[in-house]
Design a protein around this motif. Sequence first.
Motif, PDB file in Angstrom:
ATOM      1  N   THR A  18       0.833  -1.200   0.000  1.00  0.00           N
ATOM      2  CA  THR A  18       0.000   0.000   0.000  1.00  0.00           C
ATOM      3  C   THR A  18       0.869   1.251   0.000  1.00  0.00           C
ATOM      4  O   THR A  18       0.629   2.190  -0.768  1.00  0.00           O
ATOM      5  N   ALA A  30      -4.207   4.276  -5.316  1.00  0.00           N
ATOM      6  CA  ALA A  30      -4.164   3.240  -4.278  1.00  0.00           C
ATOM      7  C   ALA A  30      -5.483   2.481  -4.188  1.00  0.00           C
ATOM      8  O   ALA A  30      -6.133   2.423  -3.143  1.00  0.00           O
ATOM      9  N   ILE A  35      -3.224  -2.414  -5.247  1.00  0.00           N
ATOM     10  CA  ILE A  35      -2.501  -2.859  -4.052  1.00  0.00           C
ATOM     11  C   ILE A  35      -2.355  -4.378  -4.059  1.00  0.00           C
ATOM     12  O   ILE A  35      -1.291  -4.913  -3.741  1.00  0.00           O
ATOM     13  N   GLN A  53     -11.394  -0.796   1.712  1.00  0.00           N
ATOM     14  CA  GLN A  53     -10.198  -0.011   1.411  1.00  0.00           C
ATOM     15  C   GLN A  53      -9.796   0.839   2.620  1.00  0.00           C
ATOM     16  O   GLN A  53      -8.613   0.944   2.951  1.00  0.00           O
TER      17      GLN A  53
END
Length: 202
Positions: A18, A30, A35, A53
């Motif tokens: 991340t 992101a 990721i 997330q």
Amino acid sequence: MPKIVDHEKRKKQIAEATWKVILEQGMEGATVRNIAKEAGLSLGALRYYFSTQDELFVYAMKLVKENATERINKIAASESPPFEKVMAILLEIVPIDAQTMAEMEVWFAYVFYTRHKEDVFAAKKDEIFKGMKKLLLYLQERQILRSSLDIEIETERLYALIDGLALHALLEPQRMDKERIVKVIQYHMKKICIDGALVEGE
């Protein structure tokens, strides 16, 4: 025989992926998909550890904080002279090497991303402020801080200085390099400390 998975290690692997995605693509890039790809996992495997997330971001930022806290605690537990110890702690908060620069860049990206999302903003906004006050009180207890100072005002000044240096180090790394950061912090700290109480050579 089934492979034994170290779940905590896997979560840290995802957190590190991340950080890398944020550094390379910003918070916009992101995504869970990006990721997972960086971590070498399927979407399903990633969601096994983090269902949302935001949950992943909170864990990743918590790990950034824990890494910094661990380094600071080691310094605090050392036998270094008080002034030298406080300087070392302050230099752990400001990015002066590749690791702390990456951590700070990720941290600022997260702070700006979550500034309107109080329900997921796990970072305590006043923790660094409280840390600055603790350092000044520590110097005061050791009779190193000038007695005429207002601790509340000096806390605000030190907080503003450290926060500003951290931001400038990220935005203008060529100008605000390690040597300059150290000089600025030393200059400020010498101004608020008693000359005779500083460690030799400071």
